[in-house]
Write an enzyme that holds these catalytic residues in place. Structure first.
Site, PDB file in Angstrom:
ATOM      1  N   ASP A  19     -13.641   1.881  47.578  1.00 21.30           N
ATOM      2  CA  ASP A  19     -14.215   1.482  48.344  1.00 21.30           C
ATOM      3  C   ASP A  19     -14.625  -0.187  48.375  1.00 21.30           C
ATOM      4  O   ASP A  19     -14.843  -1.130  49.528  1.00 21.30           O
ATOM      5  CB  ASP A  19     -15.452   1.856  49.226  1.00 21.30           C
ATOM      6  CG  ASP A  19     -17.011   1.515  48.432  1.00 21.30           C
ATOM      7  OD1 ASP A  19     -16.258   1.326  46.461  1.00 21.30           O
ATOM      8  OD2 ASP A  19     -17.828   2.388  48.193  1.00 21.30           O
ATOM      9  N   HIS A  31     -13.334   6.968  36.657  1.00 18.03           N
ATOM     10  CA  HIS A  31     -12.342   5.745  36.746  1.00 18.03           C
ATOM     11  C   HIS A  31     -13.350   4.758  37.586  1.00 18.03           C
ATOM     12  O   HIS A  31     -14.450   5.273  38.533  1.00 18.03           O
ATOM     13  CB  HIS A  31     -11.354   6.185  38.220  1.00 18.03           C
ATOM     14  CG  HIS A  31     -10.450   7.030  38.098  1.00 18.03           C
ATOM     15  ND1 HIS A  31      -9.567   8.104  38.460  1.00 18.03           N
ATOM     16  CD2 HIS A  31     -10.108   7.510  36.789  1.00 18.03           C
ATOM     17  CE1 HIS A  31      -8.730   8.759  38.461  1.00 18.03           C
ATOM     18  NE2 HIS A  31      -9.165   8.057  36.892  1.00 18.03           N
ATOM     19  N   ASP A  54     -50.713   0.518  29.325  1.00 20.38           N
ATOM     20  CA  ASP A  54     -50.284  -0.752  28.602  1.00 20.38           C
ATOM     21  C   ASP A  54     -51.495  -1.726  29.032  1.00 20.38           C
ATOM     22  O   ASP A  54     -51.332  -2.978  28.125  1.00 20.38           O
ATOM     23  CB  ASP A  54     -48.689  -1.237  28.285  1.00 20.38           C
ATOM     24  CG  ASP A  54     -48.164  -0.370  28.229  1.00 20.38           C
ATOM     25  OD1 ASP A  54     -48.552   0.652  27.740  1.00 20.38           O
ATOM     26  OD2 ASP A  54     -46.766  -0.131  27.660  1.00 20.38           O
ATOM     27  N   HIS A  89     -21.611  12.428  33.801  1.00 14.35           N
ATOM     28  CA  HIS A  89     -20.261  14.101  33.727  1.00 14.35           C
ATOM     29  C   HIS A  89     -19.075  14.434  33.636  1.00 14.35           C
ATOM     30  O   HIS A  89     -19.207  15.447  33.433  1.00 14.35           O
ATOM     31  CB  HIS A  89     -19.982  12.491  35.420  1.00 14.35           C
ATOM     32  CG  HIS A  89     -20.748  12.434  36.373  1.00 14.35           C
ATOM     33  ND1 HIS A  89     -22.413  13.680  37.098  1.00 14.35           N
ATOM     34  CD2 HIS A  89     -21.182  11.505  37.004  1.00 14.35           C
ATOM     35  CE1 HIS A  89     -22.994  12.586  37.820  1.00 14.35           C
ATOM     36  NE2 HIS A  89     -22.660  11.681  37.276  1.00 14.35           N
ATOM     37  N   ASP A 100     -14.487   1.392  39.650  1.00 12.09           N
ATOM     38  CA  ASP A 100     -13.756   0.714  40.650  1.00 12.09           C
ATOM     39  C   ASP A 100     -13.617  -1.180  40.218  1.00 12.09           C
ATOM     40  O   ASP A 100     -14.192  -1.962  40.030  1.00 12.09           O
ATOM     41  CB  ASP A 100     -14.931   0.307  41.910  1.00 12.09           C
ATOM     42  CG  ASP A 100     -13.671  -0.417  42.911  1.00 12.09           C
ATOM     43  OD1 ASP A 100     -13.632  -0.980  42.926  1.00 12.09           O
ATOM     44  OD2 ASP A 100     -15.258   0.524  44.235  1.00 12.09           O
ATOM     45  N   GLY A 137      -5.876  18.011  31.288  1.00 12.73           N
ATOM     46  CA  GLY A 137      -5.157  17.030  32.764  1.00 12.73           C
ATOM     47  C   GLY A 137      -6.281  16.547  32.370  1.00 12.73           C
ATOM     48  O   GLY A 137      -7.373  15.319  32.397  1.00 12.73           O
ATOM     49  N   HIS A 154     -26.192  14.888  38.550  1.00 15.22           N
ATOM     50  CA  HIS A 154     -27.567  13.918  38.672  1.00 15.22           C
ATOM     51  C   HIS A 154     -28.984  14.922  38.354  1.00 15.22           C
ATOM     52  O   HIS A 154     -28.766  16.134  38.450  1.00 15.22           O
ATOM     53  CB  HIS A 154     -27.169  13.441  39.822  1.00 15.22           C
ATOM     54  CG  HIS A 154     -26.472  12.624  40.362  1.00 15.22           C
ATOM     55  ND1 HIS A 154     -25.696  12.655  41.109  1.00 15.22           N
ATOM     56  CD2 HIS A 154     -25.710  12.011  39.656  1.00 15.22           C
ATOM     57  CE1 HIS A 154     -24.676  11.918  41.519  1.00 15.22           C
ATOM     58  NE2 HIS A 154     -25.260  11.113  39.752  1.00 15.22           N
ATOM     59  N   ILE A 202     -19.533   2.522  46.076  1.00 19.50           N
ATOM     60  CA  ILE A 202     -19.292   3.078  45.179  1.00 19.50           C
ATOM     61  C   ILE A 202     -18.966   2.696  43.736  1.00 19.50           C
ATOM     62  O   ILE A 202     -17.972   2.198  43.863  1.00 19.50           O
ATOM     63  CB  ILE A 202     -18.153   4.360  45.522  1.00 19.50           C
ATOM     64  CG1 ILE A 202     -18.673   5.338  46.476  1.00 19.50           C
ATOM     65  CG2 ILE A 202     -17.916   5.566  44.153  1.00 19.50           C
ATOM     66  CD1 ILE A 202     -19.709   6.601  45.865  1.00 19.50           C
ATOM     67  N   HIS A 232     -23.292   6.852  32.382  1.00 17.85           N
ATOM     68  CA  HIS A 232     -24.116   7.281  33.496  1.00 17.85           C
ATOM     69  C   HIS A 232     -22.597   8.389  33.687  1.00 17.85           C
ATOM     70  O   HIS A 232     -22.447   9.374  33.750  1.00 17.85           O
ATOM     71  CB  HIS A 232     -24.865   7.099  34.178  1.00 17.85           C
ATOM     72  CG  HIS A 232     -24.551   7.743  35.890  1.00 17.85           C
ATOM     73  ND1 HIS A 232     -25.432   7.835  36.064  1.00 17.85           N
ATOM     74  CD2 HIS A 232     -23.630   8.392  37.090  1.00 17.85           C
ATOM     75  CE1 HIS A 232     -25.498   9.025  37.287  1.00 17.85           C
ATOM     76  NE2 HIS A 232     -24.715   8.667  37.423  1.00 17.85           N
ATOM     77  N   GLU A 233     -21.168   7.601  34.001  1.00 21.73           N
ATOM     78  CA  GLU A 233     -20.017   8.268  34.028  1.00 21.73           C
ATOM     79  C   GLU A 233     -19.903   9.131  33.031  1.00 21.73           C
ATOM     80  O   GLU A 233     -19.091  10.509  32.966  1.00 21.73           O
ATOM     81  CB  GLU A 233     -19.151   7.448  34.949  1.00 21.73           C
ATOM     82  CG  GLU A 233     -19.436   6.600  35.651  1.00 21.73           C
ATOM     83  CD  GLU A 233     -19.654   7.780  36.576  1.00 21.73           C
ATOM     84  OE1 GLU A 233     -19.114   8.686  36.863  1.00 21.73           O
ATOM     85  OE2 GLU A 233     -20.292   6.835  37.736  1.00 21.73           O
ATOM     86  N   ASP A 267     -54.409  -7.122  23.534  1.00 16.49           N
ATOM     87  CA  ASP A 267     -54.425  -5.827  23.580  1.00 16.49           C
ATOM     88  C   ASP A 267     -54.480  -6.166  25.713  1.00 16.49           C
ATOM     89  O   ASP A 267     -54.301  -5.418  25.893  1.00 16.49           O
ATOM     90  CB  ASP A 267     -55.983  -5.195  23.779  1.00 16.49           C
ATOM     91  CG  ASP A 267     -55.867  -4.965  21.930  1.00 16.49           C
ATOM     92  OD1 ASP A 267     -55.141  -4.716  21.451  1.00 16.49           O
ATOM     93  OD2 ASP A 267     -57.578  -4.503  21.562  1.00 16.49           O
ATOM     94  N   ASP A 303     -11.717  12.862  33.449  1.00 17.51           N
ATOM     95  CA  ASP A 303     -11.496  11.245  33.035  1.00 17.51           C
ATOM     96  C   ASP A 303     -11.939  10.430  34.091  1.00 17.51           C
ATOM     97  O   ASP A 303     -12.856  11.278  34.344  1.00 17.51           O
ATOM     98  CB  ASP A 303     -10.023  11.124  33.861  1.00 17.51           C
ATOM     99  CG  ASP A 303      -8.833  11.435  32.799  1.00 17.51           C
ATOM    100  OD1 ASP A 303      -9.649  12.003  32.013  1.00 17.51           O
ATOM    101  OD2 ASP A 303      -7.932  11.544  33.065  1.00 17.51           O
TER     102      ASP A 303
HETATM  103  C1  7FY Z   1     -21.452   7.728  40.845  1.00 22.43           C
HETATM  104  C2  7FY Z   1     -20.814   8.567  40.278  1.00 22.43           C
HETATM  105  O1  7FY Z   1     -21.533   9.431  39.199  1.00 22.43           O
HETATM  106  C3  7FY Z   1     -20.136   9.466  41.091  1.00 22.43           C
HETATM  107  O2  7FY Z   1     -19.667  10.829  40.660  1.00 22.43           O
HETATM  108  C4  7FY Z   1     -19.542   9.291  42.741  1.00 22.43           C
HETATM  109  C5  7FY Z   1     -20.806   8.214  42.620  1.00 22.43           C
HETATM  110  C6  7FY Z   1     -21.362   7.246  41.991  1.00 22.43           C
HETATM  111  N1  7FY Z   1     -22.125   6.080  42.890  1.00 22.43           N
HETATM  112  S1  7FY Z   1     -22.011   5.030  42.094  1.00 22.43           S
HETATM  113  O3  7FY Z   1     -20.903   4.576  41.673  1.00 22.43           O
HETATM  114  O4  7FY Z   1     -22.146   3.907  42.818  1.00 22.43           O
HETATM  115  C7  7FY Z   1     -22.855   4.868  40.911  1.00 22.43           C
HETATM  116  C8  7FY Z   1     -24.569   5.015  40.743  1.00 22.43           C
HETATM  117  C9  7FY Z   1     -24.934   4.934  39.768  1.00 22.43           C
HETATM  118  C10 7FY Z   1     -22.631   4.970  39.143  1.00 22.43           C
HETATM  119  C11 7FY Z   1     -23.563   4.663  38.172  1.00 22.43           C
HETATM  120  C12 7FY Z   1     -24.923   4.385  38.497  1.00 22.43           C
HETATM  121  C13 7FY Z   1     -25.816   4.525  37.089  1.00 22.43           C
HETATM  122  C14 7FY Z   1     -26.744   5.346  37.897  1.00 22.43           C
HETATM  123  C15 7FY Z   1     -28.027   6.074  36.445  1.00 22.43           C
HETATM  124  C16 7FY Z   1     -28.022   4.193  35.512  1.00 22.43           C
HETATM  125  C17 7FY Z   1     -26.587   3.512  35.589  1.00 22.43           C
HETATM  126  C18 7FY Z   1     -25.379   4.417  36.157  1.00 22.43           C
HETATM  127 ZN    ZN Z   2     -10.222   8.072  40.373  1.00 25.40          ZN
HETATM  128 ZN    ZN Z   3     -23.442   9.652  39.148  1.00 23.65          ZN
HETATM  129 CA    CA Z   4     -17.476  -0.032  45.116  1.00 22.20          CA
END
Ligand code: 7FY
Ligand code: ZN
Ligand code: ZN
Ligand code: CA
Length: 472
Positions: A181, A202, A293, A228, A204, A196, A234, A186, A224-225, A385, A200
Site C-alpha cells: 500500500d 515480502h 527499578d 510467521h 514493501d 513453493g 500473532h 502494511i 517478526h515476519e 538506587d 517466503d
Molecule cells: C504484519 C504481518 O505480519 C502480516 O502478516 C500482515 C500485516 C502486518 N502488518 S505490518 O506489516 O504493518 C507489521 C506490523 C508489525 C509488520 C511488523 C510488525 C512488527 C511487530 C512487532 C515487532 C516488530 C515488527
Molecule cells: Zn507478497
Molecule cells: Zn504479523
Molecule cells: Ca506499506
C-alpha cells in the site's frame, strides 16, 4: 484453531492419569468439576509458575511436576501445601490478578503448519534503495539469529538453488493477491511454512528501511515476519515479538521475549544448547513480588519503570497504562535504576550505572548522557538506587546511604553521605525507587512502599508497592 486447543488435545491422556491419582482426595466433587479444576490449575501454573507445556514434561513425572508447582504456589499464598487443586487453592487462583496486561499468549498458525526439517535455507532476492546488499544480509542474518538461539532451527543463506524462505522487496501488486500500500500501513507479509511460496517474506519496497531507531527497522520487522514463516501467528502479549504492532527496541541487544520462546519451542522443541535460553517476560502489574527499578513524577503523572517497560499513572484519574520505554524515549536504555523530576527546571533525570539522561518531556536535552561525576560522585559509586528532588535539594540513595545535592550551588552538601535512617527515620532498608507527592516521599523497597511525611518527619504508611498500579 488456537494454541489453546493444541495443548488441550495433547493434555488429555495426562489429565486422565492425574485424575485417577487424585480421585481419593475428592470424595464429593463431581468428576467433571474435578477435571475442570485441574485444567484451570494447569493453565494458571503455566502462566505464573513456568510449568512447561505437556509435551515437554517427562511423561512419568508429569503429575509430580504439577504437584510441585502447586505446592510452590500454595507456599507463596500461605495455603496448606497439599500439592492438590483443593478448594482454597482454586479460590486463590480465581482471584483476578488485575492489570495483567491481557496476559495473552503466543498463537500458532491455524492448522499448525511447520517445517519438517530444522536446517532451513534462505535467499535474498533483492534489496531496497536505502540499504546496500550487505546491510540487508547483515540485518536478515541478525533477524534469523533471534529465532535460532531459542530453537533447534538453523538458517543458512544460499544464492543458487531453491531456498525454503525467499526474501524480496517488492511494491504494490506483486503477483500474490496481497498488494502493498505504499509508505506506512502494511510493512511486510509472510507465508506460513510450506512448499513453493510457503515461508517466503515480502517487504514493501516503498517503506524507508533502516538500521536504527527510525521507522522502520529492518531487523525487527524481519524478525517478526520470520515468526510467521516458522508457523507462529500473532500473540496478545504486548511485549512479544509476535504482538501485532511495530515497536522499536534496540536490535543489537534484543533477546527473544519469553512468550515467543514458548511459541517457537511449542512447534520445534527446545534449543540444542545445553543451557536453555530464557527471555524477558512482560511484567505483570499485580505480581505480588513486583519491584520497581525507578519511579518519578513527570508533569503531573507518575512513571514506574521496570525492565524495558513503564507504567504511567494519572494521579486523579487513577488510570494506569503500560508502555515500552523505547516508545517514548528510543534513546534510553532498559533497566533504569533511578529517576527524579526537577520541578524548577521542568526536567526529568534518569540514571543507569554512571550515566544519566535529562529529559524535557519527550526530548533529550543536549549534551546527554553525562557521567554522574558532574554531581560530585566519586569513582567508587557505580550506580544510584533511587533519587528525588525536594525544595532545591536532590537526594540520592545508594545502598544504606543518602547523598544530598544542592541544585542551586551545583554541588554536594557537606556532611553527606549519611545513613538513610538518620536522614529519614523509619527508612532502614535499601531503596529501589522514590518519588515526591504533596510533601510525602514514597519510598519503594522490594514489594512494599513506605510513605514518609516530610512535615512530621515520620513514616505514615506501609503497603504493597503495586497498589499504585491499582492492584488490591
Ligand atoms: C504484519 C504481518 O505480519 C502480516 O502478516 C500482515 C500485516 C502486518 N502488518 S505490518 O506489516 O504493518 C507489521 C506490523 C508489525 C509488520 C511488523 C510488525 C512488527 C511487530 C512487532 C515487532 C516488530 C515488527
Ligand atoms: Zn507478497
Ligand atoms: Zn504479523
Ligand atoms: Ca506499506
Amino acid at each position: 484453531m488456537t494454541m489453546f486447543y493444541l495443548i488441550h488435545l495433547k493434555t488429555l491422556p495426562f489429565l486422565f492419569l492425574l485424575h485417577t491419582q487424585l480421585a481419593k482426595s475428592f470424595p464429593v466433587a463431581p468428576e467433571h468439576l474435578e477435571k475442570k479444576n485441574l485444567e484451570i490449575a494447569e493453565n494458571y501454573l503455566k502462566r505464573f509458575y513456568h510449568l512447561p507445556s505437556t509435551q515437554f514434561r517427562d511423561a512419568g513425572r508429569s503429575s509430580i511436576m504439577v504437584a510441585e508447582k502447586l505446592k510452590e504456589m500454595q507456599r507463596f499464598f500461605g495455603l496448606a501445601e497439599t500439592g492438590e487443586p483443593d478448594s482454597a487453592t482454586m479460590e486463590m487462583m480465581a482471584k483476578p490478578r488485575c492489570g495483567v496486561p491481557d496476559s495473552g499468549d503466543f498463537m500458532l498458525t491455524p492448522g499448525n503448519p511447520k517445517w519438517t526439517h530444522t536446517n532451513l535455507t534462505y535467499r535474498i532476492i533483492n534489496h531496497p534503495s536505502q540499504l546496500s546488499r550487505d546491510e540487508v544480509r547483515r540485518a536478515i542474518e541478525r533477524a534469523f539469529q533471534i529465532w535460532s538461539v531459542a530453537s533447534p532451527l538453523t538458517f543458512t543463506e544460499i544464492s543458487q538453488q531453491e531456498a525454503d524462505i525467499n526474501i524480496a522487496f517488492v511494491p504494490r501488486d506483486h503477483g500474490d493477491n496481497s498488494p502493498f500500500d505504499g509508505p506506512n500501513g502494511i510493512l511486510a507479509h509472510a507465508f506460513q511454512p510450506g512448499l513453493g511460496i510457503g515461508g517466503d517474506v515480502h517487504f514493501d519496497s516503498e517503506e524507508t528501511w533502516t538500521q536504527d531507531i527510525r521507522n522502520y527497522n529492518l531487523v525487527l520487522v524481519a524478525a517478526h515476519e520470520f515468526g510467521h514463516s516458522l508457523g507462529l501467528s500473532h500473540s496478545s502479549d504486548h511485549g512479544a515479538l509476535m504482538y501485532p504492532n511495530y515497536a522499536y527496541t534496540e536490535p543489537s541487544t534484543y533477546s527473544l521475549p519469553q512468550d515467543d520462546i514458548n511459541g517457537i519451542q511449542t512447534i520445534y522443541g527446545p534449543s540444542n544448547n545445553p543451557i536453555q535460553p530464557t527471555g524477558p517476560s512482560t511484567p505483570t502489574a499485580c505480581d505480588p513480588h513486583l519491584r520497581f527499578d525507578a519511579v518519578t513524577t513527570l508533569r503531573g503523572e507518575i512513571y514506574f519503570f521496570k525492565d524495558k517497560y513503564f507504567w504511567r499513572r494519572h494521579p486523579q484519574l487513577r488510570e494506569v497504562d503500560l508502555n515500552f520505554i523505547s516508545l517514548f524515549w528510543p534513546f534510553l536504555p532498559t533497566g533504569l535504576q533511578a529517576a527524579y523530576e526537577d520541578f524548577d527546571r521542568d526536567l526529568v533525570f534518569l540514571f543507569k550505572g554512571r550515566q544519566y539522561w535529562a529529559l524535557s518531556g519527550y526530548d533529550l536535552q543536549q549534551g546527554y548522557p553525562r557521567d554522574i561525576s558532574t554531581y560530585g560522585f566519586p569513582r567508587t559509586i557505580q550506580a544510584i538506587d533511587a533519587a528525588v528532588s525536594y525544595k532545591g535539594k536532590t537526594y540520592f540513595f545508594i545502598s544504606n546511604q543518602c547523598w544530598r545535592y544542592d541544585n542551586q550551588r551545583g554541588s554536594m552538601d557537606p556532611g553527606y553521605p549519611k545513613s538513610i535512617a538518620s536522614t529519614f527515620p523509619g527508612i532502614n532498608c535499601r531503596v529501589d525507587a522514590v518519588f515526591l507527592q504533596d510533601s510525602v516521599l514514597l519510598f519503594f523497597s522490594g514489594p512494599q512502599y513506605l510513605a514518609f511525611n516530610l512535615v512530621t518527619h515520620r513514616v505514615t504508611r506501609v503497603a504493597r508497592s503495586n497498589v499504585w498500579l491499582n492492584c488490591t
